[in-house]
Design an enzyme around this catalytic site. Structure first.
Site, PDB file in Angstrom:
ATOM      1  N   GLU A 133       0.854  -1.184   0.000  1.00 23.01           N
ATOM      2  CA  GLU A 133       0.000   0.000   0.000  1.00 23.01           C
ATOM      3  C   GLU A 133       0.890   1.234   0.000  1.00 23.01           C
ATOM      4  OE1 GLU A 133      -4.133   1.316   2.238  1.00 23.01           O
ATOM      5  OE2 GLU A 133      -3.218  -0.631   2.619  1.00 23.01           O
ATOM      6  N   GLU A 153      -2.150   0.401  13.659  1.00 26.42           N
ATOM      7  CA  GLU A 153      -3.363   0.681  12.894  1.00 26.42           C
ATOM      8  C   GLU A 153      -4.615   0.291  13.671  1.00 26.42           C
ATOM      9  OE1 GLU A 153      -4.997  -0.095   8.340  1.00 26.42           O
ATOM     10  OE2 GLU A 153      -3.419  -1.380   9.173  1.00 26.42           O
TER      11      GLU A 153
END
Length: 898
Positions: free
Chosen positions: A476, A747
């Protein structure tokens, strides 16, 4: 030192920047004096072209004495700038006592090519019939040139690439920058770097020289995103280079890329990719390839590419560099029998190692963030990113290697093929990120909070690699707009991020849809339709406004104004009515813990979130218009904001003051964005505090609510609840990950569960800065160091420390564009509080001390009346407010008055 001194000259925030293409660059400086209450009243700037003596005939601007207290963002107002020219400047000031400072030391900026027509270079690449454009190997290009026996006065090298490049001149690397030319919206903006190579040519003692370049795919052509797309911007790598040489006899020469360059792919870098890693075969090394006399007869001609120069821009931010080197803390033999290095810190960068092995020996490094609960190497959360580095030895002696065109996110490195036993001194981790200037420091009496602050800083370092990425390890590593806007205020405390975000915001504007919609990620590499979620697209408004607040930078508002209004007008056109946004796809309160099972989206109604952000962005656009003197726009957007607020109340707030969304985030947004006043506001704040208590002093907020949660509690009478949230150790909490041994921000609140298992393989980064936005609260609420919205950029400072925080001391330090500001406090067992304040010259502050109205107060062991120009003001809530000028102060608030 009583006289004021001028120091730390900067141009566009940078020290001696090269290659600027700004027509009116802004200058700034800091002031030094040991006198209190010192203010600048006037300044004088001199700028000379290519002359450090400031001879009058070479001056292009002498401002003369200008009555002004401005010492930041002073716009150059001299002659029109010329390309590839060095402009040297110096500053002197007058203070409020009429004293004149000496001239500062000189500094400079150097322009790049200010007009696309001045490029004589051509885009080049290896000839397609000789070297496969799709080859995985790095391309190498070279050219010899001569200086004809002339003495070189100045030599400036301008370079950029389609892909990533590294340059060499006469066998030595040019500069120490990495991942040039950086990642921008390549179809609209491509940065050009400038390098001063004067010493390399003037001191060489030779007339013949060699320029060389290595090219890799990078972001331009390599794989990006989890869908495996590649060649998003183009399928041919390319190099553009122009060397400007000025000789002592007044003549000039240019060396440029063209068909005369030679190229090969037959070099040691056999593969390089952002996600994949790098493969290096030392048997393919090209000794002397960028030196005189190298035999390039086996190389092939370069060919030109047809590409416009109109997208070329000067570099706009600091470069990516190695900023620190970390040694392994241990060598682990895992239960699976693998050998793993532990760096002791989750970091972003690369490994460098030295070996002495036979030719052809294959050595492999795999990089990961964590070990599993059995203590084995874990790479599941990388998804398809390999993070693999392979080195094939040359043999015949010690060899040292570091990758060139890839970076990894990791703490642990699995070693394969290395001789046992492993000597950790043969390895080091090189930390890589944009070389931003550190500006902030926070510490307190609780070591857990100090570890949290360090984790926040490390998360920023790892994810501010040319763009603000969401994570640095998996497939990502994209510039998610929502993550950037929630963290930007914290980011601006920790580091000087104004150039970094100015660059990125220009890409946001470039990628913005004609409708005003904003992509989820910038630069945008996702599929069509991936745009315009509330709280994500609002980065177009929130980020420029925050930079203005933190740095007093009005130009960023001017440059982004069209983008800001475009976003608000996009929202305005989306809803079923003009005032409520209730259509389209939205991430909602992403990763909120009150989400339904198997959902990433929290329970807060999405139309409530959308309309709340619509109101907030509209209010900021109205304020921006007022700052820029756009009175009609200011009135228009202020009126629109009022109607949105009323519509929000009609839709989501009951007549008795209850909110339709029974979630923590719903209440956070209504309070943070000023969508309720009076008794309704108090009720919402009390309800939010009740919701937190009902969860056992835990949060349930996601990406949207978490950044503001502690702020609204502290600002609305529930600071004690905010403190208990931040001090909470049990999941979900900031300190849960600290307790689990985290060295960056996770996260997910439970990225690693108490039993050592993982939340998920799918989306589980252990270096993801969004929840680190609580750092802003540590600086502004706990330590009390804040800016004044009406006089931004720390010209006017607000000091509001909160010693009622369950700690015995806290201290924040911030190096603003004016200098060092400090706000700290410490408590004794009897409840007395000692405050430490420091303000740089040319600034003032408003100080508000809680619970001080009926207590004795001393400033530097003196009565306040002896120190302050005006007596302190007692507030209704028992606080005391007073004004301070520059200088250092110790304020003691002791026992109650009799």
């Amino acid at each position: 030192m009583r006289a004021m001194m001028v120091t730390e000259l900067r141009c566009e925030y940078l020290k001696n920047p090269m290659g600027l293409t700004v027509s009116r660059p802004r200058l700034g400086w800091k002031l030094l004096t040991d006198r209190r209450n010192a203010l600048q009243t006037a300044y004088r700037i001199q700028v000379a072209a290519e002359d450090e003596t400031f001879a009058e005939e070479n001056l292009v601007w002498d401002s003369g004495r200008l009555e002004s207290d401005e010492s930041a963002h002073v716009e150059y107002a001299g002659e029109e700038l010329k390309s590839v020219t060095r402009y040297v400047y110096r500053v002197r000031v007058w203070d409020d006592q009429g004293e004149e400072s000496p001239w500062s030391d000189s500094a400079y900026w150097e322009t790049g090519l200010l007009n696309a027509a001045e490029w004589r270079a051509r885009w080049i690449t290896p000839a397609a019939d000789k070297v496969d454009p799709a080859a995985k190997e790095a391309f190498y290009l070279r050219r010899e040139f001569e200086t004809d026996g002339k003495k070189v006065r100045r030599a400036t090298l301008l370079a950029t690439a389609l892909g990533l490049y590294e340059l060499e001149l006469d066998g030595r690397r040019v500069g120490d920058s990495l991942f040039t030319p950086g990642w921008t919206s390549y179809d609209h903006r491509l940065q050009v770097q400038a390098y001063d190579v004067t010493d390399r040519l003037a001191g060489a003692g030779e007339d013949r020289h060699v320029l060389g370049a290595a090219l890799a795919d990078g972001w331009y052509k390599g794989r990006l995103g989890w869908e495996g797309r590649s060649a998003i911007y183009g399928d041919r790598r390319g190099l553009l280079l122009q060397l400007h040489i000025r000789y002592d006899d007044g003549t000039e020469g240019i060396v440029a890329t063209d068909e005369s360059w030679r190229a090969t792919a037959n070099g040691p870098i056999r593969m390089s990719g952002i996600y994949e890693g790098e493969t290096y075969d030392a048997s393919f090394e090209l000794p002397g390839w960028s030196e005189r006399g190298f035999d390039d007869s086996g190389w092939h001609p370069a060919e030109t590419l047809d590409r416009s120069m109109d997208t070329l821009i000067g570099e706009q931010s600091e470069r990516v560099k190695v900023t620190e080197t970390i040694r392994p803390v241990s060598v682990i033999s895992t239960p699976a029998g693998e050998t793993v290095l532990d760096l002791g810190q989750n970091m972003v960068g690369r490994m460098v190692f030295t070996v002495n092995m036979p030719a052809g020996t294959k050595l492999t490094l795999h990089h990961a963030e964590v070990l599993d609960r059995e203590g084995n190497f874990y790479a599941g959360n990388l998804r398809t990113a390999r993070q693999e580095v392979t080195y094939l030895c040359r043999g015949g002696g010690a060899e040292t290697y570091r990758p060139s065109f890839t970076f990894q996110g990791f703490r642990y490195v699995r070693l394969t093929g290395f001789p046992e036993p492993i000597d950790p001194d043969d390895f080091a981790g090189e930390v890589i990120h944009t070389d931003m200037r550190p500006t902030g420091f926070f510490e307190c009496s609780d070591p857990r909070i100090n570890r949290l602050q360090r984790n926040i800083v490390w998360g920023q370092r790892g994810n501010f690699l040319d763009i603000p990425t969401d994570c640095p390890q998996r497939d990502e590593r994209l510039g998610w707009t929502g993550d950037a806007q929630v963290f930007i205020r914290t980011a601006a405390f920790n580091y000087g991020v104004a150039p970094f975000f100015a660059k990125w915001l220009k890409d946001l504007a470039a990628e913005q849809l004609p409708s005003g919609g904003v992509p989820f990620v910038v630069p945008d590499i996702l599929d069509e339709g991936s745009h315009s979620s509330a709280a994500w697209g609002d980065a177009a408004v929130i980020c420029p406004w925050t930079i203005y607040q933190c740095y007093g930078d009005k130009r960023i508002l001017e440059e982004q104004y069209g983008s800001m209004t475009g976003w608000v007008e996009y929202i305005r056109s989306q809803g079923d009515s003009e005032l409520l946004w209730n259509t389209g796809f939205h991430f909602g309160d992403w990763l909120g813990l009150d989400a339904k099972e198997n959902s990433y989206v929290g329970a807060t109604p999405r139309d409530l979130i959308c309309t709340a952000f619509f109101a907030y962005s509209t209010s900021l656009v109205a304020k921006t218009a007022a700052v820029l003197g756009r009175e009609e726009d200011a009135a228009k957007y202020e009126e629109l904001h009022g109607r949105i607020v009323r519509a929000f109340a009609d839709e989501f707030i009951t007549p008795s003051g209850r909110l339709a969304g029974h979630t923590q985030t719903s209440h956070v947004l209504a309070l943070m964005f000023g969508l309720a006043e009076g008794e309704t506001r108090k009720r919402l704040a009390d309800t939010l505090a009740e919701y937190v208590r009902a969860e056992g002093m835990h949060l349930t907020t996601g990406f949207v609510g978490t950044p503001y949660l502690c702020h609204v509690l502290s600002e609305n009478g529930h600071h004690d609840v905010a403190v208990q949230l931040v001090l909470q150790e049990e999941y979900p909490s900031w300190l849960y990950s600290v307790k689990q041994g985290a060295t960056t921000i996770w996260e997910h609140w439970d990225g690693i569960k108490p039993d050592g298992s993982f939340w998920s393989d799918d989306m589980n980064s252990y270096n993801h800065y969004a929840y680190g936005a609580v750092g802003d609260w540590l600086y502004r609420a706990l330590a009390g160091l804040d800016t004044d919205e009406n006089e931004p950029g720390c010209k006017r400072i607000v000091l509001r420390p909160k010693p009622d925080s369950g700690l015995t001391h806290a201290r924040a330090q911030y190096d603003s564009v004016y200098g060092k500001t400090v706000s700290g406090w410490s408590k004794t067992a009897d409840g007395a509080v000692t405050y430490e304040f420091e303000l740089p010259p040319n600034t003032t502050a408003r100080v508000r001390l809680p619970d001080a109205a009926n207590k004795k107060m001393r400033i530097d062991e003196r009565d306040p009346a002896e120190v302050l120009a005006a007596p302190p003001t007692r507030e209704e809530d028992g606080s005391v407010t007073f004004e301070l000028g520059s200088g250092r102060y110790t304020v003691k608030v002791g026992e109650k008055r009799p």
